[in-house]
Design an enzyme around this catalytic site. Structure first.
Site, short mmCIF file in Angstrom:
data_model
loop_
_atom_site.label_atom_id
_atom_site.label_comp_id
_atom_site.label_asym_id
_atom_site.label_seq_id
_atom_site.Cartn_x
_atom_site.Cartn_y
_atom_site.Cartn_z
N LEU A 148 8.82 33.08 50.37
CA LEU A 148 7.42 33.49 50.43
C LEU A 148 6.55 32.24 50.36
O LEU A 148 6.74 31.39 49.49
CB LEU A 148 7.09 34.40 49.25
CG LEU A 148 5.60 34.70 49.01
CD1 LEU A 148 5.02 35.51 50.16
CD2 LEU A 148 5.40 35.43 47.67
N GLY B 49 -0.46 31.38 50.80
CA GLY B 49 -1.44 30.49 51.40
C GLY B 49 -0.77 29.65 52.48
O GLY B 49 -0.76 28.42 52.39
N CYS C 135 -13.38 12.34 49.86
CA CYS C 135 -12.11 12.77 49.24
C CYS C 135 -11.09 11.63 49.25
O CYS C 135 -10.36 11.44 48.27
CB CYS C 135 -11.56 13.99 49.96
SG CYS C 135 -12.50 15.51 49.67
#
Length: 396
Positions: free
Chosen positions: A185, A188, A367
């Site tokens: 799984l 996102g 960033c």
């Protein structure tokens, strides 16, 4: 306006109390900002890469009252510039100027985040629409060949963005100890890069969930030949078993009021002998608010977790087997994205416009500077439900 008496030995805390209580004139604000920047080896209207050129005399007072929101919006409007934005922000954050200028707006945001669940199920979809759905063509031009929108792994000698992202995906698969026939799984899943890589190279069946329609449509088409499934869904809707779970660059959208819920979902979906890998950007100081500019223009409702947030949320649900920090690799990843963005900009300039160009440049380079300064980190947590008998072998 009350006069501000200049003191060479005034502490940043004393200065903060002053500007929160008085209306600072343009002249005084300009001097105060210049003095603060000088402590970070940044000069106003200097010629070095980290220096700042200010074209709006009102900007300093706006920064003192509205913080980075005013700084970012002014940059988008062309009211200031720097030769190298990443170096400008690296200097600011390395010297912790963000902790010295704390406007009232920041304090209000802290209260708001404590009172309200800004990442509720209803609000979770906003970031998909505003950020991830701006166009698959745009992201394809900026990212690597697999469209991996998370930190690459350069530490083992990768020389290209494609190599760094493949190295990161392979590292995750090895940490998960994937074997053919397992069920993975991805919470996102983005454009499906991990799922595609794992299915192709490790023979596993995969399910991925995302709150972006554009991502799901792209991934379904690209990986339709593999045993994979992509769902347009929120993580809270998951309730089935998987041998392995990964979540790469999604925890930044969960929020403090939902950390335990998120961990409970992962715990109920993981088999008893399974492995869960959580890959997330993190901050050094717990309880600090989301950056207001990033929150408004890039990732609505996003908030970086601190180490304690993750540890506390996992308590009683998981054993933390390993923590790997390679946040410095995000600096290089962001610079590669910026290079691709600039090179491909002629394709998008007419549709997106100059203000978007400056907004996106500010996002990527600020960033990069934040990771370079080590103000924020990139963590990979490896977790099991009951602890690995004999220990878990950490990989790098």
């Amino acid at each position: 306006m009350a006069a501000i008496r200049e003191k060479s030995n005034s502490s940043f805390e004393e200065l903060n109390e002053i500007w929160c209580e008085v209306d600072i004139s343009r002249t005084s604000a300009g001097k105060l900002i210049a003095n603060l920047l000088a402590t970070a080896d940044v000069a106003v209207n200097g010629e070095r890469p980290q220096d700042i050129k200010i074209f709006d005399e009102n900007l300093p007072s706006k920064i003192l009252t509205r913080g980075n929101l005013a700084l970012g919006e002014a940059y988008m409007d062309g009211k200031w510039d720097s030769q190298e934005l990443d170096e400008f922000f690296c200097h600011l954050l390395r010297h912790k100027l963000d902790q010295q200028v704390v406007p009232l707006m920041t304090k209000i945001n802290i209260i708001k985040e404590k009172l309200f669940n800004l990442q509720s199920h209803k609000r979770a979809w906003q970031v998909g629409v505003q950020h991830y759905d701006i166009g698959n063509e745009f992201y394809a031009a900026m990212l690597d060949k697999r469209m991996t929108y998370t930190c690459g792994y350069w530490s083992n000698g990768a020389t290209t963005l494609d190599d760094a992202q493949d190295a990161k995906l392979d590292l995750i698969c090895k940490k998960l100890e994937l074997k053919p026939g397992m069920r993975l799984l991805d919470i996102g899943c983005g454009w499906g890069s991990l799922i595609g890589f794992a299915a192709e190279h490790y023979g596993v069946e995969c399910v991925g969930v995302s709150i972006s329609k554009e991502q799901i449509e792209y991934a379904r088409e690209r990986y339709k030949h593999l045993p994979v499934e992509f769902r347009f869904a929120d993580y809270r809707e998951l309730n089935e078993k998987f041998d392995r779970i990964a979540s790469i660059g999604m925890f930044e959208h969960v929020g403090q009021k939902n950390y335990n819920t998120y961990m409970c979902v992962a715990q109920r979906c993981l088999t008893d002998d399974g492995i869960f890998l959580l890959h997330t950007i993190g901050k050094n100081i717990q309880g600090t608010p989301a950056d207001p500019w990033i929150n408004k223009y890039i990732f609505p409702n996003g908030i970086l977790p601190a180490m304690n947030d993750i540890v506390n949320a996992a308590e009683g649900l998981f054993v933390i087997e390993d923590v790997h920090n390679f946040g410095s690799d995000y600096d290089k990843t962001l610079l590669m994205w910026y290079k691709n963005f600039v090179n491909s900009w002629p394709e998008f300039s007419e549709r997106m416009g100059e203000r978007f160009y400056r907004m996106w440049s500010y996002y990527l380079l600020s960033c990069a500077g934040a990771f370079r300064s080590r103000d924020i980190q990139l963590w990979q947590f490896t977790l099991t439900k009951n602890g690995r008998i004999g220990g878990y072998k950490s990989l790098r």
